[in-house]
Design a protein around this motif. Structure first.
Motif, PDB file in Angstrom:
ATOM      1  N   LEU A  54       0.866  -1.182   0.000  1.00  0.00           N
ATOM      2  CA  LEU A  54       0.000   0.000   0.000  1.00  0.00           C
ATOM      3  C   LEU A  54       0.904   1.233   0.000  1.00  0.00           C
ATOM      4  O   LEU A  54       1.227   1.786   1.046  1.00  0.00           O
ATOM      5  CB  LEU A  54      -0.929   0.007   1.224  1.00  0.00           C
ATOM      6  CG  LEU A  54      -2.014  -1.066   1.255  1.00  0.00           C
ATOM      7  CD1 LEU A  54      -2.799  -0.987   2.553  1.00  0.00           C
ATOM      8  CD2 LEU A  54      -2.954  -0.930   0.068  1.00  0.00           C
ATOM      9  N   GLU A  55       1.305   1.640  -1.190  1.00  0.00           N
ATOM     10  CA  GLU A  55       2.203   2.785  -1.301  1.00  0.00           C
ATOM     11  C   GLU A  55       1.487   4.061  -0.871  1.00  0.00           C
ATOM     12  O   GLU A  55       0.302   4.242  -1.148  1.00  0.00           O
ATOM     13  CB  GLU A  55       2.701   2.931  -2.741  1.00  0.00           C
ATOM     14  CG  GLU A  55       3.531   1.753  -3.231  1.00  0.00           C
ATOM     15  CD  GLU A  55       2.693   0.579  -3.695  1.00  0.00           C
ATOM     16  OE1 GLU A  55       1.472   0.759  -3.876  1.00  0.00           O
ATOM     17  OE2 GLU A  55       3.249  -0.522  -3.862  1.00  0.00           O
ATOM     18  N   ALA A  56       2.218   4.943  -0.203  1.00  0.00           N
ATOM     19  CA  ALA A  56       1.627   6.182   0.309  1.00  0.00           C
ATOM     20  C   ALA A  56       1.833   7.335  -0.661  1.00  0.00           C
ATOM     21  O   ALA A  56       1.984   8.482  -0.239  1.00  0.00           O
ATOM     22  CB  ALA A  56       2.225   6.514   1.670  1.00  0.00           C
ATOM     23  N   TYR A  57       1.829   7.054  -1.944  1.00  0.00           N
ATOM     24  CA  TYR A  57       2.069   8.111  -2.928  1.00  0.00           C
ATOM     25  C   TYR A  57       1.398   7.752  -4.245  1.00  0.00           C
ATOM     26  O   TYR A  57       1.149   6.582  -4.539  1.00  0.00           O
ATOM     27  CB  TYR A  57       3.570   8.317  -3.160  1.00  0.00           C
ATOM     28  CG  TYR A  57       4.314   7.030  -3.482  1.00  0.00           C
ATOM     29  CD1 TYR A  57       4.384   6.540  -4.786  1.00  0.00           C
ATOM     30  CD2 TYR A  57       4.940   6.297  -2.471  1.00  0.00           C
ATOM     31  CE1 TYR A  57       5.043   5.361  -5.079  1.00  0.00           C
ATOM     32  CE2 TYR A  57       5.609   5.125  -2.759  1.00  0.00           C
ATOM     33  CZ  TYR A  57       5.648   4.649  -4.065  1.00  0.00           C
ATOM     34  OH  TYR A  57       6.296   3.480  -4.351  1.00  0.00           O
ATOM     35  N   GLN A  58       1.085   8.779  -5.031  1.00  0.00           N
ATOM     36  CA  GLN A  58       0.584   8.613  -6.384  1.00  0.00           C
ATOM     37  C   GLN A  58       0.836   9.909  -7.142  1.00  0.00           C
ATOM     38  O   GLN A  58       1.650  10.735  -6.714  1.00  0.00           O
ATOM     39  CB  GLN A  58      -0.899   8.237  -6.389  1.00  0.00           C
ATOM     40  CG  GLN A  58      -1.840   9.253  -5.760  1.00  0.00           C
ATOM     41  CD  GLN A  58      -3.268   8.731  -5.717  1.00  0.00           C
ATOM     42  OE1 GLN A  58      -3.547   7.647  -5.216  1.00  0.00           O
ATOM     43  NE2 GLN A  58      -4.208   9.529  -6.243  1.00  0.00           N
ATOM     44  N   THR A  59       0.181  10.086  -8.276  1.00  0.00           N
ATOM     45  CA  THR A  59       0.454  11.218  -9.151  1.00  0.00           C
ATOM     46  C   THR A  59      -0.839  11.955  -9.459  1.00  0.00           C
ATOM     47  O   THR A  59      -1.934  11.409  -9.302  1.00  0.00           O
ATOM     48  CB  THR A  59       1.108  10.723 -10.460  1.00  0.00           C
ATOM     49  OG1 THR A  59       2.193   9.851 -10.137  1.00  0.00           O
ATOM     50  CG2 THR A  59       1.634  11.866 -11.302  1.00  0.00           C
ATOM     51  N   ALA A 136       4.531   8.748 -21.095  1.00  0.00           N
ATOM     52  CA  ALA A 136       3.820   8.594 -19.832  1.00  0.00           C
ATOM     53  C   ALA A 136       4.623   9.276 -18.730  1.00  0.00           C
ATOM     54  O   ALA A 136       5.788   8.935 -18.508  1.00  0.00           O
ATOM     55  CB  ALA A 136       3.610   7.123 -19.505  1.00  0.00           C
ATOM     56  N   LEU A 137       3.998  10.241 -18.059  1.00  0.00           N
ATOM     57  CA  LEU A 137       4.677  11.001 -17.005  1.00  0.00           C
ATOM     58  C   LEU A 137       4.022  10.695 -15.659  1.00  0.00           C
ATOM     59  O   LEU A 137       2.801  10.829 -15.508  1.00  0.00           O
ATOM     60  CB  LEU A 137       4.594  12.498 -17.278  1.00  0.00           C
ATOM     61  CG  LEU A 137       5.258  13.026 -18.556  1.00  0.00           C
ATOM     62  CD1 LEU A 137       4.274  13.024 -19.712  1.00  0.00           C
ATOM     63  CD2 LEU A 137       5.801  14.427 -18.338  1.00  0.00           C
ATOM     64  N   SER A 138       4.830  10.290 -14.679  1.00  0.00           N
ATOM     65  CA  SER A 138       4.280   9.977 -13.365  1.00  0.00           C
ATOM     66  C   SER A 138       5.410   9.896 -12.339  1.00  0.00           C
ATOM     67  O   SER A 138       6.587   9.879 -12.695  1.00  0.00           O
ATOM     68  CB  SER A 138       3.526   8.645 -13.399  1.00  0.00           C
ATOM     69  OG  SER A 138       4.431   7.570 -13.584  1.00  0.00           O
ATOM     70  N   ASN A 139       4.998   9.804 -11.084  1.00  0.00           N
ATOM     71  CA  ASN A 139       5.976   9.659 -10.002  1.00  0.00           C
ATOM     72  C   ASN A 139       6.153   8.176  -9.677  1.00  0.00           C
ATOM     73  O   ASN A 139       5.824   7.707  -8.582  1.00  0.00           O
ATOM     74  CB  ASN A 139       5.535  10.435  -8.768  1.00  0.00           C
ATOM     75  CG  ASN A 139       6.657  10.544  -7.741  1.00  0.00           C
ATOM     76  OD1 ASN A 139       7.828  10.396  -8.076  1.00  0.00           O
ATOM     77  ND2 ASN A 139       6.293  10.804  -6.498  1.00  0.00           N
ATOM     78  N   LEU A 140       6.658   7.427 -10.654  1.00  0.00           N
ATOM     79  CA  LEU A 140       6.877   5.994 -10.486  1.00  0.00           C
ATOM     80  C   LEU A 140       7.699   5.698  -9.236  1.00  0.00           C
ATOM     81  O   LEU A 140       8.752   6.298  -9.021  1.00  0.00           O
ATOM     82  CB  LEU A 140       7.609   5.431 -11.702  1.00  0.00           C
ATOM     83  CG  LEU A 140       6.786   5.171 -12.969  1.00  0.00           C
ATOM     84  CD1 LEU A 140       7.706   4.795 -14.112  1.00  0.00           C
ATOM     85  CD2 LEU A 140       5.763   4.081 -12.729  1.00  0.00           C
ATOM     86  N   ASN A 186       1.945   1.626 -15.645  1.00  0.00           N
ATOM     87  CA  ASN A 186       1.040   1.546 -14.497  1.00  0.00           C
ATOM     88  C   ASN A 186       1.676   0.791 -13.341  1.00  0.00           C
ATOM     89  O   ASN A 186       1.165  -0.222 -12.874  1.00  0.00           O
ATOM     90  CB  ASN A 186      -0.279   0.908 -14.916  1.00  0.00           C
ATOM     91  CG  ASN A 186      -1.013   1.718 -15.966  1.00  0.00           C
ATOM     92  OD1 ASN A 186      -0.654   1.680 -17.137  1.00  0.00           O
ATOM     93  ND2 ASN A 186      -2.020   2.462 -15.559  1.00  0.00           N
ATOM     94  N   ASN A 187       2.775   1.305 -12.862  1.00  0.00           N
ATOM     95  CA  ASN A 187       3.481   0.748 -11.716  1.00  0.00           C
ATOM     96  C   ASN A 187       3.122   1.541 -10.456  1.00  0.00           C
ATOM     97  O   ASN A 187       2.424   2.551 -10.534  1.00  0.00           O
ATOM     98  CB  ASN A 187       4.990   0.764 -11.962  1.00  0.00           C
ATOM     99  CG  ASN A 187       5.441  -0.379 -12.850  1.00  0.00           C
ATOM    100  OD1 ASN A 187       5.133  -1.542 -12.575  1.00  0.00           O
ATOM    101  ND2 ASN A 187       6.150  -0.068 -13.929  1.00  0.00           N
TER     102      ASN A 187
END
Length: 346
Positions: A54-59, A136-140, A186-187
């Motif tokens: 359960l990661e505590a981060y997303q974008t 694809a831009l995100s905070n992987l 989608n990681n």
């Protein structure tokens, strides 16, 4: 593990450089400039989580000059300590404006009124075809924590098809077309990121981690901008800041037990309000409710979690007739419920 700031900057820079080096851009604007401009419109979101898997981060992405942020609706947002970090490293505690339960999107607002933010324009919609190259831009993996740029992956559209996927035991609610890409987009941490073309125009929003119900493999996909722009505009126009809970609760409130429905185990603060079972002969069964239905509205108010549903029911008298909207197999179903009183069969 927290990486040193210089290392995270280097990692993000290497990703960008690899994309630029692999392809040349025929447009007048250099691809490196297109990427850098797009990165300023993507934000890092930090909130609830931290448990195993359960990661505590997303974008998220900025969608207005006044600081509206669109992201994926998830458990990460269910905290009083939610933080949005901009490309320049500034951190803000946003306001939660609302969500779209079908597309699993949430709208947030930065607490800034006197600044114009770089943003993606949802009205200037771009579309892609199979074979088109995309970014694809995100905070992987939560690599960027401050003023480091978000990560960039390059790939191509491999299919445009209905989303037939599951998250754990539950099928995804959204069933319309998505962009399927050949990059590992989608990681962890990527949900809510941007899928853009090589001119930097927004094509879609990266979805949550899901598996195909057909093949059982992880999917890399994005919701097309056209699929959610109208819904987001409704959220922007219909945000209600005046509603407050009633000052006095009824003597006997509605409960899930009186209605004859049991929710799935409430293991997280934002556990979706799926029905685990419906009691035979109960008001819920007579109204047509079934196990695995997802309740999204009660009495016209949006329900985001099991706890929110239980709280909402306390505002309604046990004799009151209420309208319940639920999602079943991707379709919105509206029913009317009324408990049978305190002597209802248990």
């Amino acid at each position: 593990m927290i990486l040193p700031k210089k290392l995270t900057t280097l990692l993000a820079t290497l990703v960008v450089m690899s994309v630029v080096d692999m392809f040349s851009c025929a447009a007048e604007t250099p691809l490196s400039d297109v990427i850098r401009s797009a990165q300023t419109k993507v934000v890092k979101i930090f909130g609830a989580g931290g448990l195993k898997q359960l990661e505590a981060y997303q974008t998220g992405i900025l969608i207005s000059p006044s600081g509206h942020v669109l992201t994926a609706r998830s458990y990460v947002l269910d905290t009083d300590d939610l933080a949005i970090v901009l490309d320049d490293g500034r951190s803000f505690k946003p306001e939660y404006l609302g969500s779209d339960p079908i597309r699993e999107l949430a709208l947030l607002k930065l607490p800034i009124e006197d600044e114009s933010f770089p943003h993606f324009d949802l009205q200037n919609q771009a579309t892609a075809q199979v074979g088109d190259r995309v970014l694809a831009l995100s905070n992987l993996y939560g690599i960027a924590t401050g003023d480091e740029p978000v990560s960039v992956l390059q790939g191509a559209i491999t299919a445009i098809a209905p989303l037939d996927a599951r998250r754990g035991a539950f099928a995804t609610v959204y069933r319309d077309n998505v962009y399927v890409v050949d990059a590992y987009a989608n990681n962890p941490g990527a949900a809510g990121g941007a899928l853009v073309d090589w001119q930097g125009r927004l094509l879609g929003l990266l979805g949550k981690e899901v598996k195909s119900r057909v093949t059982g493999t992880w999917l890399n996909y994005a919701l097309p901008t056209a699929s959610f722009s109208s819904s987001v505009n409704e959220l922007l126009a219909g945000h209600d800041t005046t509603w407050e809970p009633p000052s006095q609760l009824p003597e006997q409130s509605l409960t899930t037990e009186r209605l004859g429905m049991r929710l799935v185990p409430d293991v997280l603060p934002i556990t979706p309000p799926y029905l685990d079972a419906v009691r035979t002969g109960s008001p819920a069964e007579k109204a047509g409710l079934r196990a695995d239905d997802l309740i999204v509205f009660v009495g016209g108010r949006q329900i985001a979690s099991c706890r929110a549903l239980l709280e909402e029911l306390t505002y309604h008298d046990e004799r009151e007739e209420i309208e319940v909207s639920l999602l079943r197999d991707g379709e919105l179903v509206v029913v009317t419920l009324q408990a049978e009183g305190e002597h209802a069969e248990e």
